[in-house]
Scaffold this active site. Structure first.
Site, PDB file in Angstrom:
ATOM      1  N   HIS A 274       0.828  -1.199   0.000  1.00 23.08           N
ATOM      2  CA  HIS A 274       0.000   0.000   0.000  1.00 23.08           C
ATOM      3  C   HIS A 274       0.867   1.256   0.000  1.00 23.08           C
ATOM      4  O   HIS A 274       2.021   1.254   0.424  1.00 23.08           O
ATOM      5  CB  HIS A 274      -0.915   0.007   1.228  1.00 23.08           C
ATOM      6  CG  HIS A 274      -1.751  -1.218   1.351  1.00 23.08           C
ATOM      7  ND1 HIS A 274      -2.779  -1.502   0.483  1.00 23.08           N
ATOM      8  CD2 HIS A 274      -1.696  -2.254   2.225  1.00 23.08           C
ATOM      9  CE1 HIS A 274      -3.336  -2.646   0.824  1.00 23.08           C
ATOM     10  NE2 HIS A 274      -2.699  -3.125   1.875  1.00 23.08           N
TER      11      HIS A 274
ATOM     12  N   ASP B 166     -15.047  18.374   1.019  1.00 25.28           N
ATOM     13  CA  ASP B 166     -15.747  18.223  -0.252  1.00 25.28           C
ATOM     14  C   ASP B 166     -14.913  18.723  -1.423  1.00 25.28           C
ATOM     15  O   ASP B 166     -14.181  19.697  -1.301  1.00 25.28           O
ATOM     16  CB  ASP B 166     -17.067  19.002  -0.187  1.00 25.28           C
ATOM     17  CG  ASP B 166     -17.940  18.777  -1.393  1.00 25.28           C
ATOM     18  OD1 ASP B 166     -18.373  19.765  -1.997  1.00 25.28           O
ATOM     19  OD2 ASP B 166     -18.191  17.609  -1.735  1.00 25.28           O
ATOM     20  N   ASP B 167     -15.041  18.051  -2.547  1.00 23.24           N
ATOM     21  CA  ASP B 167     -14.474  18.491  -3.816  1.00 23.24           C
ATOM     22  C   ASP B 167     -15.644  18.813  -4.732  1.00 23.24           C
ATOM     23  O   ASP B 167     -16.449  17.935  -5.055  1.00 23.24           O
ATOM     24  CB  ASP B 167     -13.612  17.374  -4.407  1.00 23.24           C
ATOM     25  CG  ASP B 167     -12.961  17.762  -5.727  1.00 23.24           C
ATOM     26  OD1 ASP B 167     -13.362  18.785  -6.325  1.00 23.24           O
ATOM     27  OD2 ASP B 167     -12.061  17.030  -6.175  1.00 23.24           O
TER      28      ASP B 167
ATOM     29  N   LYS C 145      -5.865   2.385   0.865  1.00 21.34           N
ATOM     30  CA  LYS C 145      -6.487   1.789   2.037  1.00 21.34           C
ATOM     31  C   LYS C 145      -5.957   2.334   3.350  1.00 21.34           C
ATOM     32  O   LYS C 145      -6.683   2.383   4.341  1.00 21.34           O
ATOM     33  CB  LYS C 145      -6.271   0.269   2.025  1.00 21.34           C
ATOM     34  CG  LYS C 145      -7.128  -0.486   1.031  1.00 21.34           C
ATOM     35  CD  LYS C 145      -6.977  -1.987   1.256  1.00 21.34           C
ATOM     36  CE  LYS C 145      -7.963  -2.767   0.418  1.00 21.34           C
ATOM     37  NZ  LYS C 145      -7.886  -4.223   0.703  1.00 21.34           N
TER      38      LYS C 145
ATOM     39  N   ASP D 197     -15.239  -9.032  -2.102  1.00 20.16           N
ATOM     40  CA  ASP D 197     -15.831  -9.353  -0.808  1.00 20.16           C
ATOM     41  C   ASP D 197     -17.352  -9.160  -0.894  1.00 20.16           C
ATOM     42  O   ASP D 197     -18.020  -9.956  -1.497  1.00 20.16           O
ATOM     43  CB  ASP D 197     -15.220  -8.488   0.302  1.00 20.16           C
ATOM     44  CG  ASP D 197     -13.817  -8.936   0.690  1.00 20.16           C
ATOM     45  OD1 ASP D 197     -13.390 -10.002   0.215  1.00 20.16           O
ATOM     46  OD2 ASP D 197     -13.157  -8.220   1.446  1.00 20.16           O
TER      47      ASP D 197
ATOM     48  N   ASP E 166     -10.913 -11.707   9.923  1.00 19.57           N
ATOM     49  CA  ASP E 166      -9.777 -11.691   9.007  1.00 19.57           C
ATOM     50  C   ASP E 166      -8.452 -11.564   9.752  1.00 19.57           C
ATOM     51  O   ASP E 166      -8.224 -10.582  10.462  1.00 19.57           O
ATOM     52  CB  ASP E 166      -9.949 -10.517   8.039  1.00 19.57           C
ATOM     53  CG  ASP E 166      -9.258 -10.750   6.704  1.00 19.57           C
ATOM     54  OD1 ASP E 166      -8.373 -11.617   6.633  1.00 19.57           O
ATOM     55  OD2 ASP E 166      -9.610 -10.052   5.738  1.00 19.57           O
TER      56      ASP E 166
END
Length: 305
Positions: free
Chosen positions: A26, A54-55, A120, A276, A283
């Site tokens: 990652h 916000d964009d 992530k 998933d 997990d």
């Protein structure tokens, strides 16, 4: 009170995030936009705020989302670039080689956080707590020092909050640069973490995830219509970012987590590329307990182990 961070960037909202360690495959460093950053602070309560990041060029509300064979034909405007800046509503970062403790987030409304749909483990989503090395691990001496000075969390509580239309995670606590140390014996993970009475809707990825925690309690939460962008039209680069996968409410590398009295509805897109799509996922941990939970209408199974 509204804390808002939009497209007109101000330097006070930008910070460099750097794990100073490899975190699997990652991304581990980069410039991040965070509306409210809590870094190496303890004994603090944040409550009764509306928070957004916000964009104006992104528009993807879950209230009008639907699967279409043609990208954005439902009126969505989405930036699918892997180089897009990561954005967070609230980020908690422990980095000084000590314990960040007694942090409470209560009664927050976090929405429209238009982050990167792939990353992530950056500060990327509604609420995300992470632990960094305070220095690079460059020698045997440094390695010993880092093992004895772990950046971690204790007594983190997130409660009574709504998180809606965020990328990528809804709520996550607490990914860590010390993962190899902790994996060896489950020691020095975060302790006394409670996630309770929250509502997560329309997250681009997973709803609520606990990571590298010792005996966290996750109860009375609701996840609804998450994994919004985990599909082949939006998530177009699965090979480099850990896969096109997102579950609902679940632990990663935790010791004896308890999930109870939670509800998970409509985890999306298993039929459109989400590997998933379950409500619950036990997990890579030890002693995971799911009890008294309810799930309905998820696009794949109820539980994955």
């Amino acid at each position: 009170m509204l804390l808002e961070y939009g497209s007109e960037f101000n330097d006070q909202y930008l910070h460099m995030q750097d794990y100073r360690a490899n975190v699997g495959n990652h991304k581990n460093k980069g410039t991040v936009s965070t509306t409210l950053l809590l870094k190496d602070v303890s004994y603090i309560t944040v409550s009764n705020l509306e928070i957004t990041n916000d964009d104006a060029d992104v528009y993807d509300p879950i209230d009008t989302w639907k699967w279409t064979d043609t990208p954005d034909s439902d009126g969505t405007k989405l930036d699918r670039s892997a180089s897009r800046m990561d954005r967070t509503g609230v980020a908690g970062i422990a980095e000084n080689g000590a314990t960040m403790s007694n942090v409470t987030l209560d009664n927050l409304y976090i929405h429209d956080v238009d982050g990167n749909i792939y990353n992530k483990h950056m500060a990327n989503g509604g609420i995300y707590f992470m632990a960094h090395y305070p220095m690079e691990n460059t020698s045997a001496e440094t390695d010993v020092w880092l093992r004895e000075h772990v950046s971690r969390f204790d007594h983190v509580t997130i409660r009574n909050s709504t998180v809606k239309d965020v990328d990528r995670w809804g709520i996550a606590v607490g990914y860590t640069a010390y993962l190899n140390y902790i994996d060896a014996n489950y020691g020095d993970g975060s302790t006394n973490v409670r996630i309770e009475n929250n509502y997560v809707k329309g997250a681009g990825g997973d709803a609520i995830t606990l990571m590298y925690c010792d005996r966290p309690v996750i109860e009375h939460n609701v996840g609804d219509s998450v994994s919004k962008h985990i599909n082949t039209q939006d998530y177009t680069q699965p090979g480099s970012y850990g896969g096109r996968v997102a579950a609902g409410i679940w632990p990663w590398r935790c010791k004896d987590p308890v999930f109870q009295y939670n509800e998970m509805y409509n985890n999306l897109n298993a039929e459109h590329g989400n590997g998933d799509g379950q409500a619950w996922d036990a997990d890579y941990g030890d002693g995971t307990l799911y009890q008294y939970n309810y799930s309905y209408g998820n696009s794949f199974a109820s539980l994955m182990i």
